[in-house]
Design a protein around this motif. Structure first.
Motif: not given
Length: 282
Positions: A69-87
């Protein structure tokens, strides 16, 4: 090694023709996984879309069988655990999740395990935005087929009808899972999380362990743990229905969309197509 799950491990590889980096999911050799491999491969080929992970094919060598499969940067779980997403990012991520779900639902497919770890992301540096794609269709099914079990997905993202033992269910369970993701991005935590070992709450993991007889504690013990977790989650759902969620969110359009996605009654739960028409996205 990018990660490992009950059905295989994912590593970085290289596409022979293009030289591009790809994700290679090595499938554990066991007969109970063969149907899941074929099912996931066929479905991914059918539902190619900008918001569904790109399936490049199956390949075999002396090291085993791989889904490429295509290579992505990571999962949304990784993103949420590392930073607070803006609106702005939350809105963009939710739109893409729902557009991916709308596409597979239009093709008669229900994912059945929508959660943050099954949403992959890639940062588009030029446009400064997240590209979001649905992944892990191992337990997905066609709507024309009867559900083989109501024990699918992961408990903390399970819709209430699944937790209550429904034997007939459809795309509304994906909407619930997406609603849990939305709540987690808005509020900073999974609204129905319970303290437990994560694997014991994942039915795919548990079924795989049962088939291989690798659970040292015995499946009866694991089943009892999941049953206690199921009861606690249902209690939280009653609290959620009664609680005024506005206390944690400022955007009334986000509150309204979240309430409709997390409607306890699946007949009253909004569809992904109608969710995309809500004022929150306008």
């Amino acid at each position: 090694l990018l990660g490992a799950g009950p059905d295989g491990e994912v590593r970085v590889g290289f596409h022979r023709k293009t030289g591009d980096k790809v994700a290679m999911k090595k499938i554990y050799e066991h007969e109970c996984l063969y149907d899941a491999i074929i099912n996931e491969s066929e479905i991914l080929e059918e539902v190619a879309h900008d918001n569904v992970v790109n399936f490049l094919g199956l390949t075999c060598n002396n090291q085993g069988t791989f889904m490429v499969m295509e290579l992505m940067d990571g999962s949304l779980s990784d993103v949420i655990s590392s930073r607070k997403l803006g609106e702005h990012d939350i809105r963009a991520v939710m739109r893409q999740i729902l557009e991916g779900l709308a596409w597979i639902h239009a093709h008669g497919i229900v994912h059945q395990d929508v959660k943050t770890s099954n949403v992959l992301v890639k940062r588009d540096g030029e446009k400064n935005k997240f590209v979001v794609k649905l992944a892990d269709f191992a337990t997905a099914r066609r709507l024309r087929t009867r559900p083989w079990s109501n024990k699918v997905g992961t408990l903390t993202f399970n819709a209430p009808e699944l937790l209550k033992g429904a034997t007939s269910f459809g795309t509304a369970i994906d909407v619930w899972g997406a609603g849990c993701i939305f709540a987690e991005m808005l509020l900073g935590s999974d609204p129905f999380d319970v303290p437990d070992d994560g694997d014991s709450l994942n039915y795919f993991v548990a079924d795989f362990a049962k088939k291989l007889d690798i659970d040292g504690c015995g499946m009866g013990y694991q089943d009892r743990r999941r049953e206690r977790a199921r009861e606690r989650i249902l209690e939280k759902m009653v609290w959620w229905k009664a609680e005024d969620v506005r206390s944690g969110m400022k955007d009334p359009d986000a509150v309204e969309l979240l309430k409709r996605m997390l409607a306890i009654d699946p007949a009253r739960r909004i569809s992904v197509q109608n969710a995309l028409k809500m004022p929150y996205f306008q």
